[in-house]
Design a protein around this motif. Structure first.
Motif, mmCIF file in Angstrom:
data_model
loop_
_atom_site.group_PDB
_atom_site.id
_atom_site.type_symbol
_atom_site.label_atom_id
_atom_site.label_comp_id
_atom_site.label_asym_id
_atom_site.label_seq_id
_atom_site.Cartn_x
_atom_site.Cartn_y
_atom_site.Cartn_z
ATOM 1 N N GLY A 87 -44.269 56.305 56.755
ATOM 2 C CA GLY A 87 -44.821 55.077 57.326
ATOM 3 C C GLY A 87 -44.601 54.969 58.821
ATOM 4 O O GLY A 87 -44.021 55.858 59.451
ATOM 5 N N ASN A 88 -45.065 53.857 59.359
ATOM 6 C CA ASN A 88 -44.964 53.649 60.802
ATOM 7 C C ASN A 88 -43.575 53.121 61.177
ATOM 8 O O ASN A 88 -42.985 52.352 60.428
ATOM 9 N N PHE A 89 -43.024 53.571 62.290
ATOM 10 C CA PHE A 89 -41.768 52.990 62.787
ATOM 11 C C PHE A 89 -41.760 53.089 64.299
ATOM 12 O O PHE A 89 -42.389 53.976 64.874
ATOM 13 N N VAL A 90 -41.068 52.121 64.934
ATOM 14 C CA VAL A 90 -41.049 52.138 66.396
ATOM 15 C C VAL A 90 -39.708 52.620 66.942
ATOM 16 O O VAL A 90 -39.621 53.069 68.076
ATOM 17 N N ASP A 91 -38.666 52.526 66.118
ATOM 18 C CA ASP A 91 -37.369 53.048 66.561
ATOM 19 C C ASP A 91 -36.463 53.294 65.354
ATOM 20 O O ASP A 91 -36.636 52.663 64.308
ATOM 21 N N VAL A 92 -35.518 54.212 65.512
ATOM 22 C CA VAL A 92 -34.563 54.538 64.450
ATOM 23 C C VAL A 92 -33.209 54.796 65.087
ATOM 24 O O VAL A 92 -33.123 55.534 66.082
ATOM 25 N N PHE A 93 -32.160 54.188 64.542
ATOM 26 C CA PHE A 93 -30.814 54.385 65.107
ATOM 27 C C PHE A 93 -29.757 53.925 64.114
ATOM 28 O O PHE A 93 -30.090 53.344 63.060
ATOM 29 N N SER A 94 -28.478 54.141 64.457
ATOM 30 C CA SER A 94 -27.369 53.628 63.650
ATOM 31 C C SER A 94 -26.813 52.405 64.362
ATOM 32 O O SER A 94 -26.683 52.398 65.589
#
Ligand SMILES: Cc1cc2nc3c(=O)[nH]c(=O)nc-3n(C[C@H](O)[C@H](O)[C@H](O)COP(=O)(O)OP(=O)(O)OC[C@H]3O[C@@H](n4cnc5c(N)ncnc54)[C@H](O)[C@@H]3O)c2cc1C
Ligand code: SF4
Ligand code: SF4
Ligand code: SF4
Length: 393
Positions: A87-94
Protein backbone atom coordinates in the motif's frame (compact mmCIF):
# COMPACT_ATOMS: atom_id res chain seq x y z
CA UNK A 1 -18.56 -16.14 -9.37
CA UNK A 2 -19.99 -12.73 -8.58
CA UNK A 3 -23.66 -12.57 -9.35
CA UNK A 4 -25.31 -9.60 -11.05
CA UNK A 5 -27.62 -7.37 -9.06
CA UNK A 6 -28.17 -7.17 -5.35
CA UNK A 7 -26.69 -9.43 -2.72
CA UNK A 8 -28.04 -10.32 0.69
CA UNK A 9 -26.63 -11.90 3.82
CA UNK A 10 -27.46 -15.31 2.31
CA UNK A 11 -24.65 -14.70 -0.23
CA UNK A 12 -22.26 -13.62 2.52
CA UNK A 13 -23.13 -16.70 4.53
CA UNK A 14 -22.48 -18.98 1.55
CA UNK A 15 -19.35 -17.33 0.19
CA UNK A 16 -17.61 -16.30 3.41
CA UNK A 17 -19.04 -17.73 6.65
CA UNK A 18 -19.69 -21.29 5.47
CA UNK A 19 -16.39 -21.37 3.57
CA UNK A 20 -14.53 -20.74 6.82
CA UNK A 21 -12.98 -17.40 5.79
CA UNK A 22 -15.05 -15.10 8.02
CA UNK A 23 -12.57 -13.22 10.23
CA UNK A 24 -15.39 -12.18 12.64
CA UNK A 25 -14.62 -8.49 11.99
CA UNK A 26 -18.25 -7.66 12.78
CA UNK A 27 -18.58 -5.19 9.87
CA UNK A 28 -21.74 -6.78 8.42
CA UNK A 29 -23.57 -6.94 11.77
CA UNK A 30 -22.44 -3.43 12.71
CA UNK A 31 -23.95 -1.93 9.59
CA UNK A 32 -27.22 -3.84 9.88
CA UNK A 33 -27.60 -3.00 13.60
CA UNK A 34 -26.39 0.62 13.46
CA UNK A 35 -29.01 1.33 10.84
CA UNK A 36 -31.71 -0.30 13.00
CA UNK A 37 -32.53 -2.98 10.48
CA UNK A 38 -31.57 -5.63 12.99
CA UNK A 39 -31.68 -8.68 10.73
CA UNK A 40 -28.28 -9.94 11.91
CA UNK A 41 -26.80 -11.07 15.21
CA UNK A 42 -23.44 -12.40 16.31
CA UNK A 43 -23.84 -16.05 17.27
CA UNK A 44 -22.32 -17.73 20.32
CA UNK A 45 -19.12 -18.51 18.37
CA UNK A 46 -18.69 -14.89 17.22
CA UNK A 47 -19.91 -15.44 13.64
CA UNK A 48 -22.59 -13.30 12.00
CA UNK A 49 -25.96 -14.99 11.52
CA UNK A 50 -29.53 -14.13 10.68
CA UNK A 51 -31.37 -13.21 13.88
CA UNK A 52 -34.62 -12.11 12.29
CA UNK A 53 -34.40 -13.03 8.64
CA UNK A 54 -37.77 -11.50 7.76
CA UNK A 55 -36.32 -8.07 8.64
CA UNK A 56 -33.71 -8.38 5.86
CA UNK A 57 -34.24 -5.72 3.19
CA UNK A 58 -31.86 -7.47 0.79
CA UNK A 59 -29.93 -4.20 0.53
CA UNK A 60 -26.68 -6.14 0.03
CA UNK A 61 -24.62 -3.73 2.10
CA UNK A 62 -23.48 -6.42 4.57
CA UNK A 63 -22.03 -8.26 1.57
CA UNK A 64 -20.37 -5.14 0.19
CA UNK A 65 -18.62 -4.08 3.41
CA UNK A 66 -17.14 -7.50 4.13
CA UNK A 67 -13.33 -7.44 3.81
CA UNK A 68 -13.50 -10.87 2.16
CA UNK A 69 -15.68 -9.84 -0.79
CA UNK A 70 -14.76 -8.05 -3.98
CA UNK A 71 -17.24 -5.09 -4.10
CA UNK A 72 -15.84 -1.66 -3.13
CA UNK A 73 -12.25 -2.86 -3.17
CA UNK A 74 -11.31 -0.84 -6.27
CA UNK A 75 -12.91 2.29 -4.81
CA UNK A 76 -10.95 1.90 -1.55
CA UNK A 77 -7.72 1.16 -3.47
CA UNK A 78 -8.21 4.34 -5.47
CA UNK A 79 -9.06 6.48 -2.44
CA UNK A 80 -5.92 5.33 -0.60
CA UNK A 81 -3.75 5.21 -3.72
CA UNK A 82 -2.94 1.57 -2.99
CA UNK A 83 0.23 0.25 -4.60
CA UNK A 84 1.81 -3.17 -4.32
CA UNK A 85 2.98 -4.81 -2.19
CA UNK A 86 2.07 -2.98 1.08
CA UNK A 87 0.00 0.00 0.00
CA UNK A 88 0.82 3.67 -0.02
CA UNK A 89 2.94 5.23 2.75
CA UNK A 90 4.64 8.57 3.18
CA UNK A 91 7.10 7.70 5.94
CA UNK A 92 8.33 4.75 8.02
CA UNK A 93 10.35 4.85 11.25
CA UNK A 94 10.67 3.58 14.83
CA UNK A 95 9.22 5.71 17.62
CA UNK A 96 8.06 5.46 21.21
CA UNK A 97 5.94 7.24 23.78
CA UNK A 98 7.72 9.98 25.72
CA UNK A 99 5.93 8.84 28.88
CA UNK A 100 7.46 6.07 30.98
CA UNK A 101 3.96 5.37 32.43
CA UNK A 102 2.76 4.48 28.95
CA UNK A 103 5.93 2.59 27.94
CA UNK A 104 5.75 0.44 31.08
CA UNK A 105 2.30 -0.85 30.08
CA UNK A 106 2.62 -0.87 26.29
CA UNK A 107 3.04 -3.79 23.91
CA UNK A 108 5.98 -2.17 22.09
CA UNK A 109 6.83 1.54 22.34
CA UNK A 110 3.38 2.76 23.43
CA UNK A 111 2.96 4.93 20.32
CA UNK A 112 -0.70 3.93 19.93
CA UNK A 113 -1.60 4.79 23.50
CA UNK A 114 0.19 8.15 23.54
CA UNK A 115 -1.23 9.12 20.17
CA UNK A 116 -4.79 8.32 21.35
CA UNK A 117 -4.31 10.23 24.62
CA UNK A 118 -2.97 13.20 22.65
CA UNK A 119 -5.89 13.17 20.21
CA UNK A 120 -8.40 12.93 23.06
CA UNK A 121 -6.86 15.67 25.19
CA UNK A 122 -6.52 18.03 22.22
CA UNK A 123 -10.15 17.42 21.17
CA UNK A 124 -9.35 15.76 17.82
CA UNK A 125 -11.48 12.81 18.99
CA UNK A 126 -14.16 12.26 21.65
CA UNK A 127 -13.32 8.59 22.12
CA UNK A 128 -11.32 5.62 20.86
CA UNK A 129 -12.49 2.09 20.06
CA UNK A 130 -9.83 -0.08 21.69
CA UNK A 131 -9.59 -3.43 23.42
CA UNK A 132 -9.34 -3.90 27.17
CA UNK A 133 -8.28 -6.98 29.13
CA UNK A 134 -11.23 -8.49 31.02
CA UNK A 135 -9.27 -11.28 32.61
CA UNK A 136 -5.72 -12.48 32.11
CA UNK A 137 -6.56 -14.40 28.94
CA UNK A 138 -9.29 -12.38 27.28
CA UNK A 139 -10.02 -8.85 26.08
CA UNK A 140 -13.17 -7.01 25.13
CA UNK A 141 -13.82 -4.12 22.79
CA UNK A 142 -14.60 -0.81 24.49
CA UNK A 143 -14.99 2.82 23.53
CA UNK A 144 -12.53 4.66 25.79
CA UNK A 145 -13.35 8.28 26.59
CA UNK A 146 -10.70 9.16 29.16
CA UNK A 147 -6.91 9.10 29.46
CA UNK A 148 -7.23 6.44 32.18
CA UNK A 149 -9.30 4.12 30.01
CA UNK A 150 -6.92 4.47 27.04
CA UNK A 151 -3.98 3.73 29.33
CA UNK A 152 -5.75 0.71 30.79
CA UNK A 153 -6.25 -0.67 27.28
CA UNK A 154 -2.52 -0.47 26.44
CA UNK A 155 -0.39 -3.51 25.94
CA UNK A 156 -1.03 -7.19 26.43
CA UNK A 157 0.12 -7.84 29.94
CA UNK A 158 -1.22 -10.62 32.12
CA UNK A 159 -1.30 -8.74 35.39
CA UNK A 160 -2.96 -11.41 37.51
CA UNK A 161 -2.29 -15.10 37.32
CA UNK A 162 -5.07 -16.85 35.47
CA UNK A 163 -6.97 -19.49 37.41
CA UNK A 164 -6.72 -22.90 35.87
CA UNK A 165 -10.45 -23.02 35.14
CA UNK A 166 -9.98 -19.80 33.09
CA UNK A 167 -7.15 -21.40 31.17
CA UNK A 168 -9.54 -24.23 30.27
CA UNK A 169 -12.12 -21.72 28.99
CA UNK A 170 -9.91 -20.63 26.17
CA UNK A 171 -7.48 -18.00 25.00
CA UNK A 172 -8.07 -15.52 22.22
CA UNK A 173 -6.22 -12.50 20.84
CA UNK A 174 -9.06 -11.45 18.55
CA UNK A 175 -11.37 -8.63 19.63
CA UNK A 176 -14.33 -7.43 17.52
CA UNK A 177 -13.59 -3.72 17.86
CA UNK A 178 -15.77 -2.64 14.91
CA UNK A 179 -18.92 -3.90 16.63
CA UNK A 180 -18.14 -1.69 19.66
CA UNK A 181 -18.55 1.49 17.56
CA UNK A 182 -22.26 1.28 18.32
CA UNK A 183 -21.49 1.98 21.98
CA UNK A 184 -20.45 5.45 20.82
CA UNK A 185 -23.96 6.68 20.05
CA UNK A 186 -25.24 6.82 23.67
CA UNK A 187 -21.93 8.39 24.70
CA UNK A 188 -22.58 11.22 22.20
CA UNK A 189 -19.33 10.59 20.39
CA UNK A 190 -19.00 12.28 17.04
CA UNK A 191 -15.28 11.87 16.39
CA UNK A 192 -13.92 8.40 17.03
CA UNK A 193 -10.49 6.83 16.52
CA UNK A 194 -10.38 3.09 16.01
CA UNK A 195 -7.50 0.70 16.60
CA UNK A 196 -7.91 -2.53 14.66
CA UNK A 197 -6.53 -5.42 12.69
CA UNK A 198 -6.40 -5.13 8.87
CA UNK A 199 -9.73 -6.95 8.36
CA UNK A 200 -11.45 -4.51 10.71
CA UNK A 201 -9.95 -1.39 9.13
CA UNK A 202 -10.82 -2.77 5.65
CA UNK A 203 -14.48 -3.14 6.70
CA UNK A 204 -14.49 0.45 8.00
CA UNK A 205 -12.95 1.78 4.77
CA UNK A 206 -15.52 -0.06 2.64
CA UNK A 207 -18.32 1.42 4.78
CA UNK A 208 -16.77 4.89 4.42
CA UNK A 209 -16.56 4.48 0.64
CA UNK A 210 -20.29 3.69 0.72
CA UNK A 211 -20.85 6.59 3.16
CA UNK A 212 -22.84 4.45 5.58
CA UNK A 213 -23.16 4.36 9.36
CA UNK A 214 -21.56 3.57 11.72
CA UNK A 215 -18.32 4.44 9.85
CA UNK A 216 -19.30 8.13 9.54
CA UNK A 217 -18.04 8.90 13.04
CA UNK A 218 -14.62 7.25 12.50
CA UNK A 219 -12.19 10.11 11.99
CA UNK A 220 -8.85 8.32 12.60
CA UNK A 221 -7.79 4.73 12.01
CA UNK A 222 -4.74 3.17 13.62
CA UNK A 223 -4.04 -0.20 12.01
CA UNK A 224 -2.10 -3.00 13.67
CA UNK A 225 0.12 -5.26 11.57
CA UNK A 226 -1.36 -8.72 11.82
CA UNK A 227 0.10 -12.11 10.98
CA UNK A 228 -2.71 -14.01 12.71
CA UNK A 229 -4.96 -14.10 15.73
CA UNK A 230 -5.15 -17.01 18.10
CA UNK A 231 -8.18 -18.76 19.43
CA UNK A 232 -7.71 -21.90 21.40
CA UNK A 233 -9.76 -24.05 23.77
CA UNK A 234 -7.10 -24.99 26.24
CA UNK A 235 -3.70 -23.41 25.84
CA UNK A 236 -2.12 -25.79 28.35
CA UNK A 237 -2.80 -28.78 26.12
CA UNK A 238 -0.87 -27.36 23.18
CA UNK A 239 2.34 -29.00 22.03
CA UNK A 240 4.42 -25.80 21.92
CA UNK A 241 3.53 -25.01 25.55
CA UNK A 242 4.77 -28.44 26.61
CA UNK A 243 7.82 -28.29 24.31
CA UNK A 244 8.91 -24.93 25.75
CA UNK A 245 7.90 -25.92 29.32
CA UNK A 246 5.61 -22.88 29.62
CA UNK A 247 2.94 -22.60 32.33
CA UNK A 248 0.19 -20.08 31.56
CA UNK A 249 0.27 -18.71 35.10
CA UNK A 250 3.91 -17.67 34.58
CA UNK A 251 3.21 -15.53 31.49
CA UNK A 252 3.51 -11.77 32.02
CA UNK A 253 3.21 -10.44 28.47
CA UNK A 254 2.39 -11.66 24.97
CA UNK A 255 3.67 -10.04 21.78
CA UNK A 256 4.20 -10.80 18.09
CA UNK A 257 7.01 -9.32 16.02
CA UNK A 258 8.96 -11.61 13.69
CA UNK A 259 8.04 -14.44 16.07
CA UNK A 260 5.64 -15.12 18.97
CA UNK A 261 7.13 -13.76 22.20
CA UNK A 262 6.06 -14.84 25.66
CA UNK A 263 7.69 -12.82 28.43
CA UNK A 264 7.58 -14.70 31.72
CA UNK A 265 7.13 -13.11 35.14
CA UNK A 266 10.76 -14.06 35.78
CA UNK A 267 11.75 -11.61 32.99
CA UNK A 268 12.82 -14.32 30.53
CA UNK A 269 11.34 -14.02 27.02
CA UNK A 270 10.61 -17.22 25.10
CA UNK A 271 10.62 -16.81 21.30
CA UNK A 272 8.46 -19.28 19.36
CA UNK A 273 8.55 -19.37 15.53
CA UNK A 274 5.20 -18.32 14.02
CA UNK A 275 5.06 -21.59 12.04
CA UNK A 276 5.05 -23.53 15.33
CA UNK A 277 1.96 -21.75 16.63
CA UNK A 278 -0.11 -21.99 13.46
CA UNK A 279 -1.88 -24.85 15.25
CA UNK A 280 -3.64 -22.26 17.45
CA UNK A 281 -4.28 -19.65 14.73
CA UNK A 282 -7.89 -19.03 13.78
CA UNK A 283 -8.54 -20.92 10.52
CA UNK A 284 -9.84 -17.74 8.84
CA UNK A 285 -6.55 -16.00 9.69
CA UNK A 286 -4.56 -18.68 7.86
CA UNK A 287 -6.62 -17.90 4.74
CA UNK A 288 -6.16 -14.13 5.16
CA UNK A 289 -3.75 -12.16 2.94
CA UNK A 290 -3.79 -8.86 4.84
CA UNK A 291 -0.75 -7.92 6.90
CA UNK A 292 0.39 -4.29 6.90
CA UNK A 293 -3.00 -2.61 7.37
CA UNK A 294 -2.71 -0.85 4.03
CA UNK A 295 -5.70 1.50 4.45
CA UNK A 296 -5.11 2.86 7.96
CA UNK A 297 -4.08 6.48 8.57
CA UNK A 298 -1.14 5.09 10.53
CA UNK A 299 -0.08 1.42 10.61
CA UNK A 300 1.92 0.08 13.56
CA UNK A 301 3.72 -3.08 14.61
CA UNK A 302 6.71 -4.32 16.47
CA UNK A 303 8.35 -5.78 13.37
CA UNK A 304 11.58 -4.02 12.41
CA UNK A 305 12.00 -1.99 15.62
CA UNK A 306 14.19 -2.70 18.63
CA UNK A 307 12.50 -3.68 21.92
CA UNK A 308 10.68 -0.73 23.47
CA UNK A 309 9.92 0.93 20.11
CA UNK A 310 6.96 0.75 17.73
CA UNK A 311 7.34 0.60 13.95
CA UNK A 312 5.25 3.43 12.53
CA UNK A 313 4.08 3.59 8.92
CA UNK A 314 2.45 6.92 8.11
CA UNK A 315 -0.01 6.43 5.26
CA UNK A 316 -2.27 9.48 4.92
CA UNK A 317 -1.88 13.24 5.26
CA UNK A 318 -4.23 13.10 8.22
CA UNK A 319 -2.01 10.48 9.86
CA UNK A 320 1.10 12.54 9.12
CA UNK A 321 -0.36 15.71 10.64
CA UNK A 322 -1.56 13.91 13.76
CA UNK A 323 1.78 12.19 14.37
CA UNK A 324 3.66 15.49 13.82
CA UNK A 325 1.35 17.27 16.28
CA UNK A 326 1.91 14.62 18.98
CA UNK A 327 5.66 14.80 18.35
CA UNK A 328 5.63 18.61 18.55
CA UNK A 329 3.79 18.49 21.88
CA UNK A 330 6.37 16.11 23.33
CA UNK A 331 4.09 13.05 23.49
CA UNK A 332 6.22 10.92 21.18
CA UNK A 333 9.90 10.45 20.46
CA UNK A 334 11.74 9.25 17.36
CA UNK A 335 14.43 6.63 17.85
CA UNK A 336 17.78 8.48 18.16
CA UNK A 337 19.52 8.61 14.80
CA UNK A 338 22.84 10.03 13.63
CA UNK A 339 22.39 11.20 10.03
CA UNK A 340 19.93 11.49 7.15
CA UNK A 341 21.72 8.59 5.46
CA UNK A 342 21.26 6.41 8.49
CA UNK A 343 17.59 7.33 8.64
CA UNK A 344 17.17 6.42 4.98
CA UNK A 345 18.88 3.04 5.49
CA UNK A 346 16.69 2.33 8.51
CA UNK A 347 13.57 3.16 6.54
CA UNK A 348 14.61 0.85 3.71
CA UNK A 349 15.42 -1.97 6.13
CA UNK A 350 12.02 -1.74 7.84
CA UNK A 351 10.11 -1.47 4.56
CA UNK A 352 11.89 -4.58 3.19
CA UNK A 353 11.03 -6.52 6.35
CA UNK A 354 7.36 -5.50 6.25
CA UNK A 355 7.24 -6.40 2.53
CA UNK A 356 8.75 -9.83 3.26
CA UNK A 357 6.16 -10.58 5.97
CA UNK A 358 3.35 -9.29 3.77
CA UNK A 359 4.55 -11.60 0.99
CA UNK A 360 4.79 -14.59 3.36
CA UNK A 361 1.26 -13.93 4.50
CA UNK A 362 -0.04 -13.48 0.97
CA UNK A 363 1.49 -16.81 -0.08
CA UNK A 364 0.10 -18.60 2.97
CA UNK A 365 -3.34 -17.09 2.35
CA UNK A 366 -3.30 -18.03 -1.37
CA UNK A 367 -2.38 -21.63 -0.53
CA UNK A 368 -5.12 -21.89 2.08
CA UNK A 369 -7.70 -20.30 -0.21
CA UNK A 370 -6.73 -22.70 -2.97
CA UNK A 371 -7.42 -25.62 -0.62
CA UNK A 372 -10.82 -24.08 0.18
CA UNK A 373 -11.57 -23.50 -3.52
CA UNK A 374 -10.83 -27.10 -4.37
CA UNK A 375 -13.00 -28.26 -1.47
CA UNK A 376 -12.91 -31.72 0.14
CA UNK A 377 -13.95 -33.49 -3.07
CA UNK A 378 -11.34 -31.68 -5.17
CA UNK A 379 -13.90 -29.65 -7.12
CA UNK A 380 -14.14 -25.84 -7.14
CA UNK A 381 -16.41 -24.39 -4.51
CA UNK A 382 -18.83 -21.46 -4.83
CA UNK A 383 -17.40 -17.96 -4.63
CA UNK A 384 -14.34 -18.70 -6.75
CA UNK A 385 -13.35 -15.38 -8.27
CA UNK A 386 -10.92 -12.59 -8.83
CA UNK A 387 -8.22 -12.19 -6.21
CA UNK A 388 -6.81 -8.79 -5.32
CA UNK A 389 -4.87 -7.37 -2.43
CA UNK A 390 -7.62 -8.56 -0.12
CA UNK A 391 -8.63 -12.03 0.91
CA UNK A 392 -11.48 -12.92 -1.34
CA UNK A 393 -12.25 -16.57 -1.55
C1 LIG B 1 -3.99 -9.55 17.36
C2 LIG B 1 -2.75 -8.77 17.05
C3 LIG B 1 -1.80 -9.29 16.17
C4 LIG B 1 -0.64 -8.56 15.90
N1 LIG B 1 0.28 -9.08 15.03
C5 LIG B 1 1.43 -8.43 14.80
C6 LIG B 1 2.42 -8.99 13.94
O1 LIG B 1 2.25 -10.08 13.39
N2 LIG B 1 3.56 -8.28 13.74
C7 LIG B 1 3.77 -7.07 14.32
O2 LIG B 1 4.82 -6.46 14.10
N3 LIG B 1 2.86 -6.50 15.13
C8 LIG B 1 1.70 -7.17 15.39
N4 LIG B 1 0.75 -6.60 16.21
C9 LIG B 1 0.93 -5.22 16.68
C10 LIG B 1 1.75 -5.10 17.97
O3 LIG B 1 1.48 -6.18 18.83
C11 LIG B 1 1.44 -3.80 18.72
O4 LIG B 1 0.05 -3.72 18.99
C12 LIG B 1 1.84 -2.57 17.95
O5 LIG B 1 3.21 -2.61 17.67
C13 LIG B 1 1.54 -1.28 18.74
O6 LIG B 1 2.37 -1.23 19.86
P1 LIG B 1 2.28 -0.01 20.87
O7 LIG B 1 3.16 -0.31 22.05
O8 LIG B 1 2.48 1.26 20.13
O9 LIG B 1 0.74 -0.14 21.31
P2 LIG B 1 0.09 0.11 22.74
O10 LIG B 1 0.38 1.50 23.17
O11 LIG B 1 0.39 -1.02 23.65
O12 LIG B 1 -1.45 0.05 22.33
C14 LIG B 1 -1.99 -1.11 21.73
C15 LIG B 1 -3.38 -0.75 21.33
O13 LIG B 1 -3.92 -1.85 20.59
C16 LIG B 1 -5.19 -2.19 21.13
N5 LIG B 1 -5.37 -3.63 20.98
C17 LIG B 1 -4.77 -4.61 21.66
N6 LIG B 1 -5.21 -5.81 21.27
C18 LIG B 1 -6.09 -5.56 20.28
C19 LIG B 1 -6.89 -6.40 19.46
N7 LIG B 1 -6.86 -7.72 19.58
N8 LIG B 1 -7.68 -5.82 18.53
C20 LIG B 1 -7.73 -4.47 18.41
N9 LIG B 1 -7.00 -3.62 19.18
C21 LIG B 1 -6.20 -4.18 20.09
C22 LIG B 1 -5.12 -1.78 22.58
O14 LIG B 1 -6.39 -1.53 23.12
C23 LIG B 1 -4.28 -0.50 22.50
O15 LIG B 1 -5.08 0.61 22.23
C24 LIG B 1 -0.43 -7.31 16.51
C25 LIG B 1 -1.36 -6.80 17.42
C26 LIG B 1 -2.51 -7.52 17.69
C27 LIG B 1 -3.50 -6.97 18.70
S1 SF4 C 1 -30.84 -5.84 5.56
FE1 SF4 C 1 -29.06 -5.53 4.24
S2 SF4 C 1 -27.34 -5.50 5.72
FE2 SF4 C 1 -29.06 -6.43 6.81
S3 SF4 C 1 -28.87 -8.65 6.48
FE3 SF4 C 1 -30.22 -7.88 4.86
S4 SF4 C 1 -28.84 -7.50 3.13
FE4 SF4 C 1 -27.57 -7.61 4.97
S1 SF4 D 1 -15.53 -11.14 7.72
FE1 SF4 D 1 -16.65 -9.53 8.85
S2 SF4 D 1 -18.07 -8.64 7.37
FE2 SF4 D 1 -17.36 -10.59 6.52
S3 SF4 D 1 -18.90 -12.09 7.15
FE3 SF4 D 1 -17.31 -12.14 8.71
S4 SF4 D 1 -17.97 -10.67 10.28
FE4 SF4 D 1 -19.20 -10.26 8.44
S1 SF4 E 1 -5.09 -12.46 10.18
FE1 SF4 E 1 -5.56 -10.54 11.20
S2 SF4 E 1 -6.42 -9.30 9.53
FE2 SF4 E 1 -6.54 -11.41 8.86
S3 SF4 E 1 -8.56 -12.17 9.48
FE3 SF4 E 1 -7.12 -12.68 11.12
S4 SF4 E 1 -7.30 -10.96 12.55
FE4 SF4 E 1 -8.16 -10.27 10.59
Amino acid sequence: MEKDGIWSFTDLETEVVKKGICGKCGGCVSFCSANRIGALVIDEKGFPAYGEKDKCLECGLCYMVCPQTRPMRDEVDEEFRWRPPIGNFVDVFSARSASTDVRDRATDGGVVTSLLIHMLEKGFIDGAAVSMATDPLRRKAVVATSREEILEAAGSHFEESPHLEEVGKGYTTYVPVVKSIQESAPKRIRKLAIVGTPCQINAIRKMQALQIAPSDMVTYTIGLFCMQCFEVGNLMEKAFMKAHKIRVEDIAKVNIKDDFMLTMKSGITVHIPLKEIEEIARPACLACKLFANDYADISVGGLGSPDGYTTVMIRTIKGKEMFADALYHGRLQHIPRKSMDERQREKQRIVSLVEDFAELKRERGEAELEKIRLGPAGGPSRGEGKTGNGSDG
